[in-house]
Design a protein around this motif. Structure first.
Motif, short mmCIF file in Angstrom:
data_model
loop_
_atom_site.label_atom_id
_atom_site.label_comp_id
_atom_site.label_asym_id
_atom_site.label_seq_id
_atom_site.Cartn_x
_atom_site.Cartn_y
_atom_site.Cartn_z
N SER A 39 0.82 -1.21 0.00
CA SER A 39 0.00 0.00 0.00
C SER A 39 0.86 1.26 0.00
CB SER A 39 -0.94 0.01 1.22
OG SER A 39 -1.80 -1.10 1.18
N MET A 40 2.03 1.19 0.60
CA MET A 40 2.93 2.34 0.65
C MET A 40 3.71 2.54 -0.66
SD MET A 40 4.40 1.71 4.50
CE MET A 40 5.71 2.90 4.28
N GLY A 41 3.52 1.66 -1.61
CA GLY A 41 4.20 1.81 -2.90
C GLY A 41 5.26 0.76 -3.14
N GLY A 42 5.37 -0.20 -2.31
CA GLY A 42 6.29 -1.30 -2.53
C GLY A 42 7.68 -0.99 -2.04
N THR A 43 8.55 -1.93 -2.18
CA THR A 43 9.94 -1.81 -1.78
C THR A 43 10.81 -2.19 -2.97
OG1 THR A 43 10.02 -4.08 -0.99
CG2 THR A 43 9.33 -2.37 0.59
N ARG A 44 12.08 -2.40 -2.67
CA ARG A 44 13.01 -2.84 -3.71
C ARG A 44 12.60 -4.21 -4.25
NH1 ARG A 44 19.52 -3.69 -2.76
NH2 ARG A 44 20.06 -4.21 -4.92
N PHE A 45 11.99 -5.03 -3.39
CA PHE A 45 11.55 -6.37 -3.78
C PHE A 45 10.03 -6.41 -3.87
CE2 PHE A 45 15.29 -7.53 -0.92
CZ PHE A 45 16.19 -7.41 -1.97
N VAL A 46 9.53 -7.37 -4.62
CA VAL A 46 8.12 -7.76 -4.56
C VAL A 46 8.07 -9.02 -3.71
CG1 VAL A 46 6.13 -8.57 -5.84
CG2 VAL A 46 7.52 -6.70 -6.75
N VAL A 47 7.49 -8.92 -2.50
CA VAL A 47 7.53 -10.01 -1.54
C VAL A 47 6.10 -10.47 -1.27
CG1 VAL A 47 8.30 -10.78 0.74
CG2 VAL A 47 9.57 -8.99 -0.50
N THR A 48 5.87 -11.77 -1.38
CA THR A 48 4.57 -12.36 -1.05
C THR A 48 4.81 -13.66 -0.29
OG1 THR A 48 4.45 -13.63 -3.10
CG2 THR A 48 3.55 -11.39 -3.15
N LEU A 49 3.73 -14.10 0.36
CA LEU A 49 3.74 -15.38 1.05
C LEU A 49 2.77 -16.30 0.33
CD1 LEU A 49 3.79 -14.32 4.82
CD2 LEU A 49 5.62 -15.47 3.55
N ASN A 50 3.27 -17.41 -0.16
CA ASN A 50 2.45 -18.37 -0.90
C ASN A 50 2.43 -19.69 -0.17
OD1 ASN A 50 2.21 -16.36 -2.88
ND2 ASN A 50 4.06 -17.12 -3.96
N ASP A 51 1.44 -20.49 -0.51
CA ASP A 51 1.35 -21.79 0.14
C ASP A 51 2.11 -22.87 -0.62
OD1 ASP A 51 -0.23 -21.99 -2.06
OD2 ASP A 51 -2.11 -22.32 -0.97
N LYS A 52 2.65 -22.50 -1.77
CA LYS A 52 3.43 -23.46 -2.57
C LYS A 52 4.35 -22.67 -3.50
CE LYS A 52 -0.12 -23.73 -6.13
NZ LYS A 52 -1.02 -24.61 -6.92
N PRO A 53 5.41 -23.31 -3.96
CA PRO A 53 6.28 -22.61 -4.93
C PRO A 53 5.57 -22.51 -6.28
CG PRO A 53 7.06 -24.85 -4.58
CD PRO A 53 5.95 -24.63 -3.58
N GLN A 108 11.33 -21.68 1.50
CA GLN A 108 10.33 -22.30 2.37
C GLN A 108 10.54 -21.81 3.81
OE1 GLN A 108 10.39 -26.57 2.58
NE2 GLN A 108 8.22 -26.69 3.20
N MET A 109 9.54 -21.07 4.30
CA MET A 109 9.61 -20.54 5.66
C MET A 109 9.12 -21.56 6.68
SD MET A 109 10.67 -17.35 5.27
CE MET A 109 10.08 -16.44 6.70
N ALA A 110 8.08 -22.29 6.30
CA ALA A 110 7.47 -23.31 7.17
C ALA A 110 6.67 -24.23 6.27
CB ALA A 110 6.59 -22.63 8.22
N PRO A 111 6.21 -25.35 6.79
CA PRO A 111 5.38 -26.23 5.97
C PRO A 111 4.15 -25.48 5.47
CG PRO A 111 6.11 -27.40 7.91
CD PRO A 111 6.52 -25.98 8.11
N GLY A 112 3.96 -25.44 4.17
CA GLY A 112 2.83 -24.75 3.56
C GLY A 112 3.01 -23.25 3.48
N GLU A 113 4.21 -22.75 3.71
CA GLU A 113 4.45 -21.31 3.61
C GLU A 113 5.77 -21.06 2.88
OE1 GLU A 113 4.00 -17.57 6.60
OE2 GLU A 113 5.46 -19.08 7.19
#
Length: 486
Positions: A85-99, A178-183
């Motif tokens: 919402s603030m306009g993003g950062t240097r990266f596009v970062v998301t959390l997904n449940d799978k690669p 992979q941060m955690a199982p399913g994340e």
């Protein structure tokens, strides 16, 4: 191999053209080698900087991973939403449940070096037990979020400013951890400038212009230098040609140019003086011989007339006639080949017309025919050239009854063919007939000097006289006079 290359490639004949060609080849080879070395060093330096930037980018990724790991699980999506919402950062970062599965770009040495550097830094920071995927993806094939949305389907403030660089659209580095199982943490980013495109650039335009300009200036300098140094050589060539033609007004060559050219000029001047002195002494010698021989021959003829034995008188008279003919022939040979004339443009058409006019109808009954004309005047001795062509025509009429002349002329040489209708010359005697006083039969008239004198005159003009028996009968005498004898 070099001779075959020379036959296929047009090689300039002038010194200036050859020097410029060799200089151009040397400059191109030297510039090509230096450009290859410079470009290889430049690419090595760029690759080193690219790997350093990739390691810095990977350390930023590990910092982001550490920050997100420090947050409670429920806060992570909220923090990411706030960043977008603030306009993003240097990266596009998301959390997904799978690669996410995306089509990879073809591997190149630079891409492989970046992937290896990023993967190495992440492994050192996160450990070997964590699943890590690092890959390059085209912006058109990029997928974001679990739904696999394309980049164009997202708000521009979310990802476009971080992942697009229009109109280049460079490849995107996608890292999934992979941060955690399913994340799975999804990080998409571009490499920093000037390594965004990852393409190995060719020779820069500045370097190309530098090569063109330096080559042009060098060729101009070499051309002026060779032209300056070749002028004395041209003077030497003109003086040598005039001297070979026996020009009586040949002046000493001006000594100038390099030291080697000056030495050649001095040698040519010394040779000119020796030849001039030799010709003068030869002329005086034959004049003295002519005077000294005519007196005893005349005295012997008077004494022969007083002999009472007619048979003995006849024999002595015949020997004296032969002796007088030999003396006159030798003197005529010297006189005809030692013609002191200035070199000037000669109208060969006019000379031929004057030579064949007595043999044209009605008086000459068409004994001489002429086909072809000279295209331009020929630089030479007018009287000598007339005597040369006249001897060839007289020889054809004397031994072949008729003379058929054909002229071939271009910018290279003037060629005159004189065909007769006589018996020809035996093949083994074709060169012998040029010798003084040579006759094929004892009944032939004259001194046997015509062809020899004609060949000597042709040689003095840098040309040649040759003989050839015709298949249909008769003899062909060819006079060849090059227009560029110097």
């Amino acid at each position: 191999m070099l001779s075959e290359l020379r036959r296929r490639l047009p090689v300039p004949r002038s010194l200036l053209g050859r020097m410029l060609l060799l200089t151009l080849l040397a400059v191109l080879i030297a510039q090509a080698l230096s450009s290859v070395i410079w470009l290889s060093q430049l690419r090595a330096t760029q690759l080193e900087g690219l790997v350093t930037s990739a390691r810095s980018l990977a350390h930023s990724m590990t910092a982001s991973v550490s920050y997100l790991r420090s947050l409670p699980l429920a806060y992570r999506p909220l923090v990411l939403d706030q960043l977008r919402s603030m306009g993003g950062t240097r990266f596009v970062v998301t959390l997904n449940d799978k690669p996410l599965d995306m089509r990879l770009l073809p591997a190149t040495p630079r891409k492989a070096a970046v992937l290896e550097a990023v993967h190495e830094v992440l492994r050192q920071a996160l450990g070997n037990e964590v699943d890590i995927s690092v890959q390059f993806v085209s912006p058109d094939d990029l997928r974001i979020f679990n739904g696999g949305l394309k980049l164009d389907e997202l708000p521009r403030s979310w990802a476009h400013y971080a992942l697009t660089l229009e109109p280049v659209n460079p490849p995107v580095l996608v890292t999934q951890i992979q941060m955690a199982p399913g994340e799975w943490l999804y990080i998409a980013s571009l490499l920093p400038e000037p390594y965004t495109s990852l393409e190995e650039e060719g020779l820069p335009s500045q370097q190309v212009w530098f090569i063109v300009l330096t080559s042009g200036f060098l060729l101009l300098f070499i051309g002026l230098l060779v032209h300056w140094q070749s002028r004395p050589l041209k003077r030497l060539a003109r003086a040598a040609r005039d001297m070979s033609l026996g020009d009586a007004q040949v002046r000493p060559v001006a000594e100038g140019g390099g030291s080697e050219v000056v030495e050649v000029g001095r040698a040519l001047n010394a040779m000119r003086e020796r030849i001039s002195r030799y010709l003068t002494e030869r002329s005086q010698l034959f004049s003295a011989i002519s005077h000294d021989l005519r007196t005893p021959i005349t005295r012997l003829r008077l004494r022969v007339e007083l002999l009472e034995d007619e048979q003995l008188q006849y024999k002595f008279g015949r020997d004296l006639d032969e002796l007088e003919m030999l003396v006159k022939g030798a003197l005529q040979c010297v006189k005809d080949t030692d013609i002191h004339e200035n070199i000037e443009p000669v109208d060969l058409n006019h000379a031929l017309d004057c030579l064949i006019e007595p043999y044209l109808p009605p008086n000459g009954n068409g004994r001489v025919t002429l086909d072809g004309r000279a295209l331009a005047a020929f630089p030479g001795k007018p009287l000598a050239l007339r005597r040369c062509m006249g001897n060839l025509i007289d020889n054809a009429l004397k031994y072949g009854d008729k003379a058929h002349l054909r002229v071939e002329d271009d910018e290279v040489a003037f060629v005159l063919h004189v065909d007769d209708e006589g018996p020809g010359v035996p093949e083994q005697r074709l060169e012998q007939v040029f010798e003084p006083h040579f006759r094929l039969s004892g009944q032939q008239q004259g001194y046997g000097l015509g062809l020899g004198i004609a060949r000597n005159i042709a040689h003095s003009h840098g040309g040649e006289v040759s003989l050839q028996n015709l298949r249909e009968g008769g003899l062909r005498v060819t006079l060849y006079l090059p227009r560029n004898a110097d």
